[in-house]
Design an enzyme around this catalytic site. Sequence first.
Site, mmCIF file in Angstrom:
data_model
loop_
_atom_site.group_PDB
_atom_site.id
_atom_site.type_symbol
_atom_site.label_atom_id
_atom_site.label_comp_id
_atom_site.label_asym_id
_atom_site.label_seq_id
_atom_site.Cartn_x
_atom_site.Cartn_y
_atom_site.Cartn_z
ATOM 1 C CG HIS A 63 -2.140 -0.905 0.955
ATOM 2 N ND1 HIS A 63 -2.795 -1.602 1.929
ATOM 3 C CD2 HIS A 63 -2.786 -1.193 -0.196
ATOM 4 C CE1 HIS A 63 -3.798 -2.273 1.394
ATOM 5 N NE2 HIS A 63 -3.812 -2.039 0.106
ATOM 6 C CD GLU A 119 -21.223 19.557 4.415
ATOM 7 O OE1 GLU A 119 -20.517 18.638 3.999
ATOM 8 O OE2 GLU A 119 -20.740 20.552 5.009
ATOM 9 C CG ASP A 121 -20.547 15.368 5.885
ATOM 10 O OD1 ASP A 121 -20.450 14.382 6.641
ATOM 11 O OD2 ASP A 121 -19.721 16.285 5.862
ATOM 12 C CB CYS A 177 -17.140 20.062 -3.563
ATOM 13 S SG CYS A 177 -17.963 20.297 -1.993
#
Length: 834
Positions: free
Chosen positions: A452, A694, A718, A765
Site C-alpha cells: 500500500h 450536505e 456528508d 464537491c
Amino acid sequence: MVGIVIVSHSRKLAEGVQALVQQMVQGAVSLALAAGIDDPENPFGTDVMQVYQAIESVYSEDGVLILMDLGSAVLSAEMALEFLPEERRHQVRLCEAPLVEGAIAAAVTAASGANIEQVIREARGALAAKASQLSGINPSESAGALVSAPISAQSQVIHLTVRNQMGLHARPAAKFVATASQFQSEIMLQNITSSSGSVNAKSINQVVTLVIRQGNEIAIAASGADAQAALAALQQLVEANFGESVADVRGGETPLPEQPQFPISNSQFSGIPASAGIAIGNIAIYQPTVLNVQQQADNPEAEWQQLQTAIEQTRHQIQTLRHQISATAGEAQAAIFDAHLLCLEDPFVIDRTRQLIFDRNFSAAAAWKSVIDETVAAYEALPDSYLQARAADVFDVGQRVMRSLTGTAPASINLPEPGILVATDLTPSETAQLDPGKVLGICTVAGGATSHSGILARSLGIPAVVGVGAELLRLQNGTLIALDGETGEVWVQPDDTQLRELQAKRNRQQAQQQALQAAAQQPAITHDGHQIKVMANILTIQEAKIAVNTGAEGVGLLRSEFLYFDRVSVPTEEEQREAYEAIASILSPHPLIIRTLDIGGDKPLPYLNLPPEANPFLGWRGIRYLLDSPDLLKTQLRAILRASHQHSIKVMFPMVASVREIRAAKEILAAAKTELRSLGMSFDEAMEVGIMVEVPAAVTMADKLAAEVDFFSIGTNDLSQYVMASDRTNPKVATLADPFEPAVLRMIQQTVTAAHHAGIWVGVCGELASSELATPILVGLGVDEFSMNSPAISTVKAAISKLRMDEAEAIASAVLQLDSAKEVREYIAGQLKT
Ligand code: PEP
Ligand code: MG
C-alpha cells in the site's frame, strides 16, 4: 477469438515469446507485440501508443488479453486503455500471469475458441504445473496459523463462486467482513477450491489469509437467529462482485508482476520498481522511533482499559488520515485505511490480546505487540506476494496502538530540504504524509510492488524503489544517489555519464507527462457545446500546484482544516492570509473557494479540546462550532477577505442546516468587513458567499437558503450519510452511505432546481463528482461545477466531452426512478456500453 497482446521492454524478448506461441498454435491466434522503443541507443522501454495500436490490431468483440513484463510495461498498458473508446475498454483485460507460461497457456486456450474468462483463467494458472512439480505446496497450508474452528452442525451453508478480478484482496475482504459483522450469527468462511479450514468471517486477517482468488468456490456457514439474512446479504455482496468494476480494480490495487531479483548492470543496488520516475538527490535516512515495552503488569483491568483508550485514539487518527487521503488522492487510496480500521476491531486480534492480559498478566503493550507480531508473521508466511504485503498494514496499525500505549510520538518524517528518503520500510501512514515537494524519491530495504505504501507513493507521484539491499542503510546521510522507479535501479554517487543519461530520461518522461496533461488542460465541453467547470478539492499549497497541472480550472473546495492540523494552537490571521494568498496566486486567474474550518465529526483537532460526543456526526461540528466560537470564525474570515483583495476568492460555510445559521455567519462576515474597512484594509467587497449543501434540512430549505447566498456546493459525502442515516466512518454501515442511492440523487436534483430557480449556480464537491459513472447523472441534473481530487480530473473531463445534454438528461431522469444504488450503477454501466 480472443486476441493477445504482449507488452515488453525488450523487442527481442517479445519476439521470442511470439515464436514459442506460434509454434504451439501454428498461427491460429491473433497475437500482437508492443515492445521496445524507437531509440537505437536505448531500445528498452514501452510506449503507450504502441500498446494502443497493438490492442486495436487484434481487437474483436471476444476481447483482448494483455500480458506484460514489468514496471512501466504495466503503466503503459494501463494508460493505453484510456485511449480506447469506453465500449472497447471493458473488453480488454490486463493479466498478471507470467509472460512466457501465461502467453502460451492463453494462446492455446484462445485458439480453442474459449471466452476471455477461460483464457484469463488458464493464463493465471500457467505456473501451477511448475509450482507443484518443484514444491508441491498447497497455498492454503501456510495460512494455518490463523485458520481455526469447525463449522457447527446447526449452520446454514451456501456455496458461491468469487468472480471479481482480484478475488478477496484487501478491499473486497473489508467489505465482506463489514457485511458479516452486521449480523449476530456466527459466520464461518471456507475456501473450497484450496480445501482450506474454515475461519471467522468477521475477522479481516483470517478472511484475507484464505487466499481467495477469482474463480474460487467458497462456502459461507451461518448459525444464529439472523443466519438467513446474513447469508442473503453476503450472497448479494459476492454476486455483485463487491461493487468492483474492472476499472476500479485497475485503478487501485492491481498488483504488478513479480519483479526481477537479479542485479541490474551499471547500478550499485537494484530493487523492485514501485513508483515510476527518476529521482536524483542527497539521501536522508529515516529511523522510526524505538518503542520500549514493559512485559508484565499486575492490574489486568487497568491494562485492558488502557488498550481500549489506545484503540479509540488510533481510530481517530486513522479516520483523520483517511479523510485527508480521500480529499487529496481519492476514495480508492483512502479505502486502504478502511482495512486498517477493521484491523483495529478484529475479534481475533482483540480476543487474543485480552487472553494474554488476563490469563498471563501481560501488560497491554506487550500483549498487543505479541498478537500483532504473530499476525504479521502469519501474513509474511503466506505464499502469495500480494498477501505478504498486507503484513505492512497490520504492522502499521499495530505501531499506532503501541505508540499510543507507550506515549511515544512518531518520529518526524519531514525532510528539511528536498532529498531522497531512505528507510528500512515505510508504513502506509508514513508514506501518506510525505510532502512530494520535499521527498524527491523513496528507497526502502523492505516492501514489494503491491504494498500500500507503493500505491500511495504512486498517487503522490513520488518515484520509489523498494526491496533494495540493506547495505543502503549504511550510506552516510547526504550521499548523492539516483533511482529509476521504472526499472528498480539505484546508483550511489552516479558519475557524470550516468547522471546525464538519467536526466535525459527524466526529461523524456516529463515531456510525455506534459502531453497527457495538455489534453486535460482543455475545458470540459459536452458534444453539443455545454461547458462545465471542473475544479479541484485540495488541502495544501503543494496540492494547488498539482491541481493546476492536472487541468483544474480553480479550486472548488479548499478544506481549510489543513492550516489547523498538526499544530498546537490556532493559526493567526496573518498565517492564514499568507497561505490563502499563496494558493490563490498559484491558481490565478482561476478562482479559489475557501471553506471555513470544518471540524468535529471525523475531523478532531486535539488542541481545541472538543468534548467527546456520543454522536459526533450529529454533534458540534462545522458551522455549529464556528458560530459558537465567533472570534475564531471572524479571524478566519478576516484572513480570507484580506486575501481576496487581489485574488479571485469565494467563501463557503460547512454543515449549514438552517437559514438562521447562514444569517448568523453573514453577520460575522459583515463585522469582519467593518473592522477591515476601519483599519483601511482592502478586500473584495463583492466576494461571493456560498454554503455547502450536505444536510437534508438544507436541501428541503434550498429555496430559502438560495435567497441568502451566491452559490451552493453539494457535499455528497456528508449528504449521503445523513440522508441514509449511516455513519460514513463506521465500516458496519458505511456502505449504506452511498451517493448513488436514488434518495441522495433526488436530493441533488431538488438542490439544483431550487438553486437555478433562484438564479444561483450549484456545484458538487463530494466524492461523487470524481466518479466517471456519476458524470452523466450530474451533468443531466444540471450541475454547473464539479470539484474533485486532482487525479480524477482528466477522466471526468474526458467523460463530459463524450456526453450530449439530452442524453445526460434522459439518464438522470431514468436513474431517479430506480430502486437502489446497485440498480443505478448497473443502469449507467449499461448506458456507457451502448
Ligand atoms: C462532503 O461532505 O461531501 C464534503 C465535500 O466535505 P467533507 O468530506 O470535507 O466533509
Ligand atoms: Mg462535508
